[in-house]
Each structure stands twice: as structure tokens, then as C-alpha cells.
Enzyme design. Structure first.
Site, PDB file in Angstrom:
ATOM      1  N   PHE A 191      44.211  45.940  38.590  1.00 56.33           N
ATOM      2  CA  PHE A 191      43.885  46.919  39.392  1.00 56.33           C
ATOM      3  C   PHE A 191      44.605  47.234  40.450  1.00 56.33           C
ATOM      4  O   PHE A 191      45.497  46.473  41.143  1.00 56.33           O
ATOM      5  CB  PHE A 191      42.284  46.765  39.836  1.00 56.33           C
ATOM      6  CG  PHE A 191      42.270  45.432  40.834  1.00 56.33           C
ATOM      7  CD1 PHE A 191      42.429  44.094  40.296  1.00 56.33           C
ATOM      8  CD2 PHE A 191      42.126  45.815  42.226  1.00 56.33           C
ATOM      9  CE1 PHE A 191      42.220  43.365  41.439  1.00 56.33           C
ATOM     10  CE2 PHE A 191      41.869  44.634  42.986  1.00 56.33           C
ATOM     11  CZ  PHE A 191      42.083  43.421  42.623  1.00 56.33           C
ATOM     12  N   GLY A 192      44.330  48.218  41.393  1.00 58.25           N
ATOM     13  CA  GLY A 192      44.996  48.506  42.655  1.00 58.25           C
ATOM     14  C   GLY A 192      46.391  48.583  42.318  1.00 58.25           C
ATOM     15  O   GLY A 192      46.994  49.192  41.824  1.00 58.25           O
ATOM     16  N   ASP A 235      48.331  46.323  41.292  1.00 58.08           N
ATOM     17  CA  ASP A 235      48.992  45.489  40.334  1.00 58.08           C
ATOM     18  C   ASP A 235      50.082  46.210  39.532  1.00 58.08           C
ATOM     19  O   ASP A 235      51.163  45.521  39.190  1.00 58.08           O
ATOM     20  CB  ASP A 235      47.889  45.248  39.487  1.00 58.08           C
ATOM     21  CG  ASP A 235      47.006  43.962  40.065  1.00 58.08           C
ATOM     22  OD1 ASP A 235      47.545  43.287  41.075  1.00 58.08           O
ATOM     23  OD2 ASP A 235      46.060  43.502  39.624  1.00 58.08           O
ATOM     24  N   ASN A 274      34.177  45.219  45.242  1.00 56.66           N
ATOM     25  CA  ASN A 274      35.252  45.190  44.101  1.00 56.66           C
ATOM     26  C   ASN A 274      34.741  44.455  42.882  1.00 56.66           C
ATOM     27  O   ASN A 274      35.278  43.330  43.038  1.00 56.66           O
ATOM     28  CB  ASN A 274      36.696  44.931  44.839  1.00 56.66           C
ATOM     29  CG  ASN A 274      37.703  45.157  44.088  1.00 56.66           C
ATOM     30  OD1 ASN A 274      37.677  44.999  42.687  1.00 56.66           O
ATOM     31  ND2 ASN A 274      38.993  45.598  44.496  1.00 56.66           N
ATOM     32  N   ASP A 298      39.610  39.768  52.598  1.00 60.13           N
ATOM     33  CA  ASP A 298      40.291  40.789  52.754  1.00 60.13           C
ATOM     34  C   ASP A 298      41.812  40.821  52.149  1.00 60.13           C
ATOM     35  O   ASP A 298      42.328  39.725  52.331  1.00 60.13           O
ATOM     36  CB  ASP A 298      40.345  41.371  54.121  1.00 60.13           C
ATOM     37  CG  ASP A 298      40.984  42.872  54.244  1.00 60.13           C
ATOM     38  OD1 ASP A 298      40.120  43.862  53.704  1.00 60.13           O
ATOM     39  OD2 ASP A 298      42.092  42.977  54.967  1.00 60.13           O
TER      40      ASP A 298
HETATM   41  P1  ITT Z   1      35.969  44.857  49.457  1.00 64.55           P
HETATM   42  O1  ITT Z   1      36.581  45.059  50.594  1.00 64.55           O
HETATM   43  O2  ITT Z   1      34.520  45.371  49.151  1.00 64.55           O
HETATM   44  O3  ITT Z   1      36.212  43.378  49.003  1.00 64.55           O
HETATM   45  P2  ITT Z   1      38.278  46.625  48.612  1.00 64.55           P
HETATM   46  O4  ITT Z   1      38.698  46.752  46.975  1.00 64.55           O
HETATM   47  O5  ITT Z   1      38.142  47.407  49.601  1.00 64.55           O
HETATM   48  O6  ITT Z   1      37.128  45.595  48.341  1.00 64.55           O
HETATM   49  P3  ITT Z   1      40.494  45.194  49.917  1.00 64.55           P
HETATM   50  O7  ITT Z   1      40.280  45.976  51.030  1.00 64.55           O
HETATM   51  O8  ITT Z   1      40.734  43.696  50.247  1.00 64.55           O
HETATM   52  O9  ITT Z   1      39.509  45.120  48.958  1.00 64.55           O
HETATM   53  O10 ITT Z   1      41.777  45.742  49.250  1.00 64.55           O
HETATM   54  C1  ITT Z   1      42.545  46.717  49.797  1.00 64.55           C
HETATM   55  C2  ITT Z   1      43.552  47.334  48.692  1.00 64.55           C
HETATM   56  O11 ITT Z   1      44.312  46.611  48.226  1.00 64.55           O
HETATM   57  C3  ITT Z   1      42.337  48.057  47.704  1.00 64.55           C
HETATM   58  O12 ITT Z   1      42.966  49.412  47.311  1.00 64.55           O
HETATM   59  C4  ITT Z   1      42.435  47.163  46.444  1.00 64.55           C
HETATM   60  O13 ITT Z   1      42.261  47.962  45.258  1.00 64.55           O
HETATM   61  C5  ITT Z   1      43.816  46.671  46.684  1.00 64.55           C
HETATM   62  N1  ITT Z   1      44.025  45.417  46.314  1.00 64.55           N
HETATM   63  C6  ITT Z   1      43.353  44.183  46.638  1.00 64.55           C
HETATM   64  N2  ITT Z   1      43.606  42.990  46.086  1.00 64.55           N
HETATM   65  C7  ITT Z   1      44.511  43.304  45.058  1.00 64.55           C
HETATM   66  C8  ITT Z   1      45.198  42.817  43.838  1.00 64.55           C
HETATM   67  O14 ITT Z   1      44.792  41.388  43.605  1.00 64.55           O
HETATM   68  N3  ITT Z   1      45.968  43.216  42.977  1.00 64.55           N
HETATM   69  C9  ITT Z   1      46.000  44.666  43.259  1.00 64.55           C
HETATM   70  N4  ITT Z   1      45.641  45.459  44.316  1.00 64.55           N
HETATM   71  C10 ITT Z   1      44.884  44.792  45.085  1.00 64.55           C
END
Ligand code: ITT
Length: 212
Positions: free
Chosen positions: A148-149, A151, A9, A69
Site C-alpha cells: 500500500f501507500g 510501497d 490503516n 506513525d
Molecule cells: P494511521 O495514522 O491511522 O495509523 P495512516 O495511513 O495515516 O494511518 P501514517 O500517518 O503512519 O498512517 O502514514 C503516512 C503515510 O505513509 C500514509 O500515506 C501511508 O499510506 C504511508 N505508509 C505508512 N506506512 C507505509 C508502508 O509500510 N509502506 C508504504 N506506505 C506507507
């Protein structure tokens, strides 16, 4: 001092790199996009720990590294999506979460965002965990264009994370809080150890010989 950060990510990398640059200038984050399997365990701590163990056991990375995570825990949904946040985001997304929350009012919209960093010092030692959490609420609709995600739907003190720039998000975020703990620990305990280890690694020497 360089530390390897494993994630797929890029947004996490930007947040972490900004934090290290602002708060620990002699630490450089080296991003490694190593795609380890997304483990389906029922706690974020277990996912972080076991992911680091998976990489250690494979001996895929020989220098110290960390990964993290993260998950969104909605109180009225008994902590859902929690450790399943990546799968839920990829399937129902923010719109799906907002639909699940349609009839929830006031306190029922409370949520917590959590990050667990797993720091692996060597293939022989268990990973060390660092936890950070931020309490907030699920907004009624998506707001903001940053981040992202989740947020745009996670609101803290009247603003969603997507309505904050990276620096402003880092000040109050789960990741910022957890990563500051990582930085403090690395600066206190590992500075000399890292120098020695990286020096040995570069010279192709065994760490035990190097210490003698
Ligand atoms: P890695 O496991 O490769 O680090 P990932 O994007 O799969 O990357 P996570 O499993 O930790 O990371 O994230 C779970 C979900 O939560 C994923 O859809 C992310 O986009 C979201 N997420 C993680 N941190 C976030 C944040 O700070 N703000 C908003 N969404 C977040």
C-alpha cells in the site's frame, strides 16, 4: 495476552498481525479503528508520542495500547515528506514524488522509511517509543502490486516493497524492525503485569487493590 493497536490503516493491521502470529504466538493484536487527529509536528517521534498522549489525556482507551506513525524520508529532499507523508500521499501521491525526483540520479535517490511505535501502558505513564528504519531508494517508476501507500516506489535490495509479499516485506521493513522491538519489550517486561492488569480490569477492580 491482548494488546490494542490503534490505527485507521487496515494494511498496518495485517502486517502487525502477521508478525505477532509468526514471532509471538501468545500475543493477540486487537485492532481499534480510533481516528485521532493527524498532528502536524516536525518529527515522526513527536507525532507518535503526542498522538498517544492525546488518547491518554482523553482517557479514550483504558487498557494498554499502542499506535505508530510512519514516514518516508527522501535524502535529496532534506527528509521530505517525513512527518507529512500522509498529507503528501493524499495530495500528490506516488506520481508527484516521482516527478519531484525526475532529475535525481544514483545516490540522490536514497531514502529511508521509518516507523515509530508509541506504547502506552497506562494513563499515568509517558508512552514508550520504539523506532525502526529501513534504508532504500526511490525507484524510477512504480513497480509491483502488493502492499500500500509508497510501497510501489520504495526499493530495497533491487525490489520495491510492492514487489514483495507481506512476509517478505516484514522481514526488512521499518515496521517489522520497530514492531519486533515492541514484541521483545512486551514479552520481557509486561507479560505478568498484563495478566494482572487485564484480570483487574475484567473484574472491575482497582489495580492497586488487585496488587495487594
Ligand atoms: P494511521 O495514522 O491511522 O495509523 P495512516 O495511513 O495515516 O494511518 P501514517 O500517518 O503512519 O498512517 O502514514 C503516512 C503515510 O505513509 C500514509 O500515506 C501511508 O499510506 C504511508 N505508509 C505508512 N506506512 C507505509 C508502508 O509500510 N509502506 C508504504 N506506505 C506507507
Amino acid at each position: 495476552m491482548e494488546i490494542v493497536f490503534i490505527t485507521t490503516n487496515k494494511n498496518k493491521v495485517k502486517e502487525i498481525t502477521d508478525l505477532a502470529a509468526a514471532e509471538a504466538k501468545d500475543i493477540t493484536i486487537v485492532h481499534l479503528d480510533y481516528d485521532y487527529p493527524e498532528l502536524q509536528l516536525d518529527e515522526i517521534e513527536s507525532v507518535a508520542r503526542e498522538s498517544a498522549n492525546y488518547i491518554r489525556e482523553k482517557r479514550a482507551i483504558k487498557t494498554p495500547f499502542f499506535l505508530e506513525d510512519s514516514g518516508l524520508l527522501i535524502h535529496a529532499l532534506k527528509g521530505f515528506p517525513g512527518p507529512f507523508s500522509a498529507f503528501v500521499f493524499d495530495t500528490i501521491g506516488n506520481e508527484g514524488i516521482l516527478k519531484l525526483m525526475t532529475d535525481k540520479r544514483g545516490e540522490e535517490r536514497k531514502a529511508t522509511f521509518k516507523t515509530v511505535f508509541a506504547f502506552s501502558e497506562s494513563v499515568n505513564t509517558a508512552p514508550r517509543l520504539f523506532v525502526g528504519a529501513t534504508d532504500g531508494r526511490i525507484a524510477e517508476k512504480r513497480r509491483g502490486a502488493e502492499g500500500f501507500g509508497y510501497d510501489p516506489i520504495f526499493e530495497v535490495e533491487g525490489k520495491t516493497f510492492a514487489e514483495r509479499g507481506r512476509e517478505e516485506k516484514n522481514e526488512v521493513s521499518h515496521r517489522g524492525r520497530a514492531f519486533r522491538k515492541v514484541l521483545n519489550w512486551v514479552l520481557l517486561h509486561l507479560r505478568d503485569f498484563f495478566r494482572l492488569k487485564i484480570g483487574c480490569y475484567m473484574a472491575g477492580l482497582d489495580i492497586k487493590l488487585c496488587r495487594a
